[in-house]
Design an enzyme around this catalytic site. Sequence first.
Site, mmCIF file in Angstrom:
data_model
loop_
_atom_site.group_PDB
_atom_site.id
_atom_site.type_symbol
_atom_site.label_atom_id
_atom_site.label_comp_id
_atom_site.label_asym_id
_atom_site.label_seq_id
_atom_site.Cartn_x
_atom_site.Cartn_y
_atom_site.Cartn_z
ATOM 1 C CG ASP A 137 11.721 -36.887 -27.661
ATOM 2 O OD1 ASP A 137 11.010 -35.879 -27.521
ATOM 3 O OD2 ASP A 137 11.415 -37.840 -28.422
ATOM 4 C CG HIS A 138 8.458 -37.538 -24.945
ATOM 5 N ND1 HIS A 138 7.256 -36.907 -24.752
ATOM 6 C CD2 HIS A 138 8.612 -37.629 -26.290
ATOM 7 C CE1 HIS A 138 6.710 -36.646 -25.936
ATOM 8 N NE2 HIS A 138 7.516 -37.058 -26.883
ATOM 9 C CG HIS A 190 4.338 -39.534 -29.930
ATOM 10 N ND1 HIS A 190 3.763 -39.037 -28.791
ATOM 11 C CD2 HIS A 190 5.402 -38.736 -30.195
ATOM 12 C CE1 HIS A 190 4.465 -37.984 -28.378
ATOM 13 N NE2 HIS A 190 5.459 -37.779 -29.210
ATOM 14 C CB ALA A 235 5.703 -33.502 -36.687
ATOM 15 C CB SER A 236 6.395 -39.177 -38.631
ATOM 16 O OG SER A 236 7.715 -39.201 -38.117
ATOM 17 C CG ASN A 249 9.836 -33.400 -31.506
ATOM 18 O OD1 ASN A 249 10.485 -32.376 -31.708
ATOM 19 N ND2 ASN A 249 9.607 -33.866 -30.296
HETATM 20 P P1 13P Z 1 6.601 -39.294 -34.692
HETATM 21 O O1 13P Z 1 6.212 -40.603 -34.087
HETATM 22 O O2 13P Z 1 5.454 -38.690 -35.465
HETATM 23 O O3 13P Z 1 7.835 -39.371 -35.514
HETATM 24 O O4 13P Z 1 6.903 -38.275 -33.476
HETATM 25 C C1 13P Z 1 8.161 -38.221 -32.881
HETATM 26 C C2 13P Z 1 8.170 -37.409 -31.630
HETATM 27 O O5 13P Z 1 7.292 -36.645 -31.327
HETATM 28 C C3 13P Z 1 9.339 -37.561 -30.750
HETATM 29 O O6 13P Z 1 9.184 -36.847 -29.569
HETATM 30 O O1 G3H Z 2 8.009 -39.615 -29.030
HETATM 31 C C1 G3H Z 2 8.677 -40.626 -28.942
HETATM 32 C C2 G3H Z 2 9.798 -40.905 -29.856
HETATM 33 O O2 G3H Z 2 9.335 -41.410 -31.089
HETATM 34 C C3 G3H Z 2 10.779 -41.814 -29.193
HETATM 35 O O3 G3H Z 2 10.264 -43.098 -29.123
HETATM 36 O O4 G3H Z 2 10.417 -43.614 -26.695
HETATM 37 O O5 G3H Z 2 10.286 -45.455 -28.419
HETATM 38 O O6 G3H Z 2 12.365 -44.089 -28.178
HETATM 39 P P1 G3H Z 2 10.871 -44.149 -28.017
HETATM 40 ZN ZN ZN Z 3 7.182 -36.687 -28.872
#
Ligand code: 13P
Ligand code: G3H
Ligand code: ZN
Length: 309
Positions: A82-83, A180, A213-214, A254
Amino acid sequence: MPLVTTKEMFKKAYAGGYAIGAFNVNNMEIVQGITEAAKEENAPLILQVSSGARKYANHTYLMKLVEAAIIETNLPICLHLDHGDSFELCKSCIDGGFTSVMIDGSHLPLNDNIALAKKVVEYAHPRNVVVEAELGRLAGVEDEIKVAAEHALYTDPNEVEEFVTKTGVDSLAIAIGTSHGAYKFKGEAKLRFDILEEVGRRLPGFPIVLHGASSVLPEYVEMINKFGGKMPGAKGVPEDMLRKAAGMAVCKINIDSDLRLAMTALIRKSFAEDPANFDPRKYLAPARDAIKKVVRHKLVNVLGCNQKA
Ligand code: 13P
Ligand code: G3H
Ligand code: ZN
């Protein structure tokens, strides 16, 4: 069953009008909560690891936890970075067994974002790894980097065909107003479905990804506030909007913050109700159960990917 890529998952999700959940993992209880929910709902799954998670838990521990989850569930599971913020990080995850990586060059000028994504694709594809990139910029907090709302940028649909053709990426994250973290909207929640629709028109059949998308479920925010936490004004993406996006071109949604909130809420509750307890299992077990409950709810009521494994 070995780890899978998202290729088949996305093809079926696009055709079926549903989305796959991509849940962030950082430790054993989170992996177990998510994967037990997916097993009960017979859902395909993406488990994703941020660079912060990889630093926290270590690549090998996370790999082995996910391998254990596959043995326990026998589900199609994709392990995704992720990212990813550099070619080197993507390469390290590809070499280390991930089946999908995100290269996030969304903060770069278009041509630099294209060049970086192309370089990752050229390394990933011959190794049977798929690549997600991002166009547009979300507000919020990731890995301690805070993007203020005024620096967030909606995706420009005029750029998506060029981006996808020149890079060869397998999916594209776009910015339509999600962000996020736990504070997504100050006033009314609003997503730019017009942008999503236009992107879908420009890229027929191509999987789109929604980050941030939470839904920031009130049940857990209230529990946090009740048991000594302080999260006034926390607000997420309404679930009906996510269901609508899943019926459009969005194939991957996500979710991280909702799991963090559930886990934190139940740990706070356990501490408040049993201040003498010092057995971590007694507060981590309810936290894991809460993650499982949230994930089951998402799979069935938001993503629609239950019974699709
Ligand atoms: P949330 O912070 O909305 O759960 O997003 C998570 C996310 O995009 C992880 O890449
Ligand atoms: O988009 C980010 C995710 O919520 C992961 O968060 O980089 O703090 O692990 P983090
Ligand atoms: Zn993200």
